[in-house]
Design an enzyme around this catalytic site. Structure first.
Site, PDB file in Angstrom:
ATOM      1  N   VAL A  43       0.833  -1.210   0.000  1.00 35.09           N
ATOM      2  CA  VAL A  43       0.000   0.000   0.000  1.00 35.09           C
ATOM      3  C   VAL A  43       0.864   1.255   0.000  1.00 35.09           C
ATOM      4  CG1 VAL A  43      -1.821   1.279   1.200  1.00 35.09           C
ATOM      5  CG2 VAL A  43      -1.929  -1.209   1.081  1.00 35.09           C
ATOM      6  N   CYS A  44       1.959   1.256   0.772  1.00 34.02           N
ATOM      7  CA  CYS A  44       2.845   2.429   0.793  1.00 34.02           C
ATOM      8  C   CYS A  44       3.476   2.675  -0.572  1.00 34.02           C
ATOM      9  CB  CYS A  44       3.936   2.264   1.846  1.00 34.02           C
ATOM     10  SG  CYS A  44       3.316   2.297   3.538  1.00 34.02           S
ATOM     11  N   THR A  45       3.856   1.607  -1.252  1.00 35.40           N
ATOM     12  CA  THR A  45       4.430   1.746  -2.586  1.00 35.40           C
ATOM     13  C   THR A  45       3.404   2.357  -3.529  1.00 35.40           C
ATOM     14  OG1 THR A  45       5.965  -0.074  -2.236  1.00 35.40           O
ATOM     15  CG2 THR A  45       5.485   0.516  -4.523  1.00 35.40           C
TER      16      THR A  45
END
Length: 148
Positions: A43-45
């Protein structure tokens, strides 16, 4: 999250090259702080690549983007290069900046959040996603920035 219409807490953190970066360097500019849990997580990517894909939207609004997580300088360097992130990633390993901005979640990890700071160093927007597996759509963020 930190309250809007308050003075942004000062900080100095190393970037992905180990160079120390202070919020005070950006007085006179708008700054968007992006807090995120960790480098190279799914999700952060997706979140940071969404910022990358929309970086011209921030640039044309005169906004400097700074990503902040508790990952190391080395991790940020690999992550930024791998995904060609055109903005600075800052290493908050002691989580002091996340604490100052009230951006730590209940498990001690950074929330998925952003803080918009105006040219005078005042917080004009602050937002945190309640669920760490999602993030606010870019169009919503840009609309909030334009309204602020």
């Amino acid at each position: 999250m930190i309250a809007e219409n308050t003075k942004a807490p000062a900080f100095t953190l190393p970037d992905s090259d180990g160079k120390m970066v202070s919020l005070s360097e950006f007085i006179g500019k708008k700054v968007l702080l992006i807090f995120y849990p960790g480098d190279d997580t799914p999700v952060c990517t997706a979140q940071l690549c969404d910022y990358r894909n929309n970086v011209t939207e921030f640039t044309k609004r005169g906004i400097v983007v700074l990503g902040i997580s508790s990952d190391s300088v080395e991790s940020h360097k690999k992550f930024g290069e791998k995904h060609q992130l055109p903005f600075t990633l800052l290493s908050d390993t002691k989580k002091s900046t996340a604490k100052a901005y009230d951006a730590l979640g209940f498990l001690g990890m950074s929330q998925r959040a952003y803080v918009m700071i105006d040219e005078l160093g005042e917080v004009v927007l602050s937002y945190s996603d309640l669920l760490p597996i999602t993030y606010q759509p870019m169009r919503d963020l840009l609309a909030k920035i334009d309204a602020a």
